[in-house]
Design an enzyme around this catalytic site. Structure first.
Site, mmCIF file in Angstrom:
data_model
loop_
_atom_site.group_PDB
_atom_site.id
_atom_site.type_symbol
_atom_site.label_atom_id
_atom_site.label_comp_id
_atom_site.label_asym_id
_atom_site.label_seq_id
_atom_site.Cartn_x
_atom_site.Cartn_y
_atom_site.Cartn_z
ATOM 1 N N ASP A 1 -4.026 -28.577 -27.083
ATOM 2 C CA ASP A 1 -3.094 -29.709 -27.049
ATOM 3 C C ASP A 1 -3.701 -30.844 -26.232
ATOM 4 O OD1 ASP A 1 -2.099 -29.730 -24.227
ATOM 5 O OD2 ASP A 1 -1.373 -27.738 -24.758
ATOM 6 N N HIS B 1 -7.480 -32.582 -19.639
ATOM 7 C CA HIS B 1 -7.962 -31.848 -18.464
ATOM 8 C C HIS B 1 -9.420 -31.432 -18.666
ATOM 9 C CE1 HIS B 1 -7.538 -29.532 -14.800
ATOM 10 N NE2 HIS B 1 -8.057 -28.484 -15.415
ATOM 11 N N ARG C 1 -15.287 -32.321 -17.828
ATOM 12 C CA ARG C 1 -16.541 -32.162 -18.552
ATOM 13 C C ARG C 1 -17.187 -33.486 -18.969
ATOM 14 N NH1 ARG C 1 -17.675 -27.222 -16.632
ATOM 15 N NH2 ARG C 1 -15.969 -25.796 -17.034
ATOM 16 N N ARG D 1 -21.093 -9.610 -34.022
ATOM 17 C CA ARG D 1 -20.948 -8.182 -34.351
ATOM 18 C C ARG D 1 -20.921 -8.025 -35.868
ATOM 19 N NH1 ARG D 1 -16.055 -4.992 -31.902
ATOM 20 N NH2 ARG D 1 -17.394 -3.203 -32.354
ATOM 21 N N HIS E 1 -11.891 -22.826 -19.971
ATOM 22 C CA HIS E 1 -10.625 -23.536 -20.164
ATOM 23 C C HIS E 1 -9.747 -22.633 -21.019
ATOM 24 C CE1 HIS E 1 -12.023 -27.363 -18.423
ATOM 25 N NE2 HIS E 1 -13.190 -26.845 -18.747
ATOM 26 N N GLU F 1 -14.333 -17.635 -32.641
ATOM 27 C CA GLU F 1 -15.782 -17.791 -32.597
ATOM 28 C C GLU F 1 -16.448 -16.951 -33.680
ATOM 29 O OE1 GLU F 1 -17.584 -17.070 -28.774
ATOM 30 O OE2 GLU F 1 -19.611 -17.431 -29.530
ATOM 31 N N GLN G 1 -19.406 -22.023 -20.482
ATOM 32 C CA GLN G 1 -18.666 -22.935 -19.590
ATOM 33 C C GLN G 1 -17.343 -23.349 -20.230
ATOM 34 O OE1 GLN G 1 -21.235 -26.332 -18.732
ATOM 35 N NE2 GLN G 1 -21.860 -25.354 -16.819
#
Lengths: 304, 304, 304, 304
Positions: free
Chosen positions: A212, A218, A223, A124, A113, A120, A109
């Site tokens: 930022d 936002h 959320r 792998r 954005h 991350e 989720q």
């Protein structure tokens, strides 16, 4: 307990070495740096770095306003003006970098954005840990009967117990098999990039996330909202606390104009005007659909 | 001289007050903070803030790679590996905020780099200063005869003098009229948002510009390039010096792989392979157009 | 007249050749394709291409919601729901490409909307035309006395005449000198990339601008607003007409929820609730500043 | 078989109804519209819509080049020039919308390309199907011994069989439990947004994905590369075929300059120059690390 002793020692070391800088410093954020705010059963949010403070927002705005802003006497008034009038660019002049540990279904989720930077942990390259989100019994809810995308009441008794049992058993079995497949003990060992596909969406991942302040607001507006899924909302709530300490004036304006505010349609404004003149307006003569009217009543009633 | 005594005093004051922080600090950048690097006749570049350093790039990369990065022994090697393989996200974890004063026609090229945050001085709100870019005589060039978008040799004698005379006179007249139109002395005074339209594209504007290191490198690759217009290239060159002091390892990798490197097409690689086997390849049997072949020869000759 | 006979002939030819496609077709947009909508004295907006229609918004939303959307019976209801709840991604599934001719000072505001694709006519490569925006007498306004960034009343008599005279004379002189400097008649000729700096900000440029419907709505909300500068607002108004013909249901929702709506802060909502209970709320006990209160009263009075 | 009879019927219906449009039409794409290209065991790529063609790239470039481009005689030459010189904005003027069905672990890599529009099937609203990616035996590989992030040889015999058995059994058990938990038969039924967390990363999801041609080429360069994970590379390969039919000239330039090309560092170019002069350069006197030298030799040998 989300932090290992080694991680705690690393944090303590980083926090023990203040250095001199000429940059602007936000005291409220210095107190947060590196410390992990626990979220869910194994997750956390940690501030790794930040740029700017309330004053930096005003400094940037005054470049764009130049000499014209003499009438805006103080920073808080200017910040509230900028927030009210959707002047977003000065808020973009502050930046925050977080280290977040979170279940994969929350990460999916979150990543929607797009205006943010992300690194991350790669399954792998590396082996994931045996850490899975298992909800506490008070957050195991039924499907909502009024909202296709939400939850209803908390599951009870045997049903709740069965759900928790399934989640735990399947997670552990999946991880046992993950380890078994990648093992190079007496066999070649499956590639990590393939083995990971056996792990369920409640496995924890982690990332560095840099954004930022405008785009963070936002994210938080969507959320930290009551309609967001509980498991991402708790991350947003933790970040809200951090931001309140970092840029108190900007966060105050955000609370008033975004979190606590509401957007009314032209039809809704027209109804308000009629109601203020004493008219008894009903859904039928409001021009709104039943769904809209229900939401409108919730706003006026203060429950939204 | 781009800075007024008041501005210099403000900078001196900001530089006299080091404060303590727990964040990572880049010593090479602390030496730059707030100071104006002069560019062109009235322009400058000033570092207002920064986030991260070479170590922060590696720290973010190691979240991605987890235990997998143990094989890359040192930070510089890791950074070169990331740059070589276009792994851009770790470079996005560093951020810089600049205050730039620049002519409007340079600003119009600059703003085309969309992945950045900008607060520009607003000529709707505020009155612009009487400052115009007038090139030095060694940068008043003829239209190139080989390149539709470039310049050729330096103009000489009377022609050069005439050009400079025109630019100066027209700038000053335009500004006189600008002042005359907005004056409220004995008249209403034209709105600033209208009056500004009389000012030519060599008038100076200024902005705060914030960008991450990956996107900054992209900007620098295009704008510090020999084909970029001289007037934006000098800004890129000034920023290159700052970045070299900020993240020396990353900048070194950028110099080797981007500024000093070249992308060869499949056809060009094929020619190189044939040439290394001793074949004398010509444009006619290269599969390349004349323009491509000329550029290919320039790369091999080291003049590109 | 913004179009030359050659341009009109080219448009006529393009419009005379319908072709078959399997894609979704928006009849309202087919009627607009290639035609120039005149804006200001030499500008225009022309639709070059488009992707999607109201149905495409719903189709994308239904991928998201799958079987869950059965409850929203019709497309218009679904579109209104999406708009009301800030579900922006389905609107991003429509795209429009415009050819716009506009003064440089308008282009400088416009380009600040970063999430769009742009190809601008290059004055490094090419020679600009002798076309300058000169306002009509009813759009030559004084600086506002209440708003630092706006205009007040229309200038009258001799002052207005003087302004128009200056704008015309300076534009023409600047262009005469531009031509004189780049001329290769008996001289080398100044490079175009330098000569352009003598041209004022009311010179016309042109570009191709491609944007998705969500980001276009964001642009229109800010630029079709009463606070936007008149010279960009007329472009936004022209585009609004096009969008209303392209995606009537989405435009209707945009009009109601964005253009005609208003965002009320938590404090403002609290005042509304008190007023609906019969309380006489004043600025002093509203918790709002004088500026906020004035805007709040304008919203309730319907003048905002 | 990725398509149900209902889906095939829907596609057939959509393809049976050509309509008239004045927009540019790409015949190669019309042949693809709505048809599903099968990928992996249950996945597909379907073209839903597109905007522009090779000519649209040139048309946009010529706005930016204006009258200066008379010397570029033909569209293909112009497109190759734009690609070679990294002039990306004209390629942004084409847009494609795809419907993609793909395993979640592939979707997680894919979504990292941020400059695109996405509408994903929501497992908060809707119930996922029992469809899991199970590799064919020739794509069940061991962990690479030379590359931390890659795969080595194909697993053999009993080990391969065990892996496939685990993947199948765990997927099916996870889905059985998913169904059991959300069932409202004799119980309340767990919320979908919670139940989905039990499903492994090889479950299939689907989305609408819309992207401009420049950003699509960037995606394809990284994901159609030999170093990309096989399971995303097959999607990239399928899309490459579509793009080759859509914009043949642009795709040809992309193949030559990006897919078939290579970026050489300053050090590597220096080595090439020395080698062309007859010098026998070794890793030790190349200035390159062992890893770089290995990659450099692969480029010169044509195996990269």
């Amino acid at each position: 307990m989300p932090l290992s002793p080694e991680q705690q020692a690393e944090i303590d070391e980083l926090r023990s070495q203040p250095r001199e800088t000429l940059r602007s410093v936000a005291p409220g954020m210095e107190a947060h740096l590196y410390k992990a705010l626990p979220v869910l059963d194994h997750g956390f949010v940690r501030v790794i770095d930040y740029m700017g403070d309330d004053a930096a927002i005003c400094q940037a705005a005054r470049v764009s306003y130049g000499k014209g802003t003499k009438s805006v006497q103080n920073d808080e008034g200017l910040i509230r003006y900028l927030m009210r009038h959707w002047h977003s660019t000065p808020f973009e002049m502050c930046e925050i970098k977080l280290h977040v540990k979170l279940p994969v279904f929350v990460a999916r989720q979150w990543i929607r954005h797009r205006t943010a930077n992300v690194n991350e942990y790669s399954a792998r390259y590396s082996i994931l840990d045996r850490e899975f989100y298992i909800p506490t019994p008070d957050h195991v809810n039924a499907q909502s009967v009024v909202n296709n995308q939400g939850r209803g009441g908390v599951l009870q008794g045997a049903e709740a117990a069965r759900v928790l049992e399934i989640l735990k058993a399947d997670s552990n079995r999946a991880y046992d098999h993950y380890e078994e497949m990648i093992s190079q003990d007496g066999q070649d060992g499956l590639a990590r990039e393939l083995a990971r596909m056996n792990l369920p969406a409640n496995v924890y991942t982690q990332w560095y996330w840099k954004v930022d302040l405008h785009n963070l607001f936002h994210f938080l507006r969507l959320r930290a909202d009551a309609h967001a899924q509980y498991e991402i909302r708790v991350y947003a709530d933790a970040i809200c606390k951090v931001v309140a300490d970092w840029v108190p004036a900007a966060y105050g304006a955000f609370e008033d104009y975004r979190l606590g505010g509401a957007t009314l349609s032209g039809k809704a404004l027209d109804c308000v005007r009629r109601m203020l003149k004493g008219e008894a307006v009903t859904q039928e003569d409001s021009g709104m659909s039943k769904g809209e009217w229900r939401e409108f009543e919730a706003v006026l009633g203060g429950s939204e």
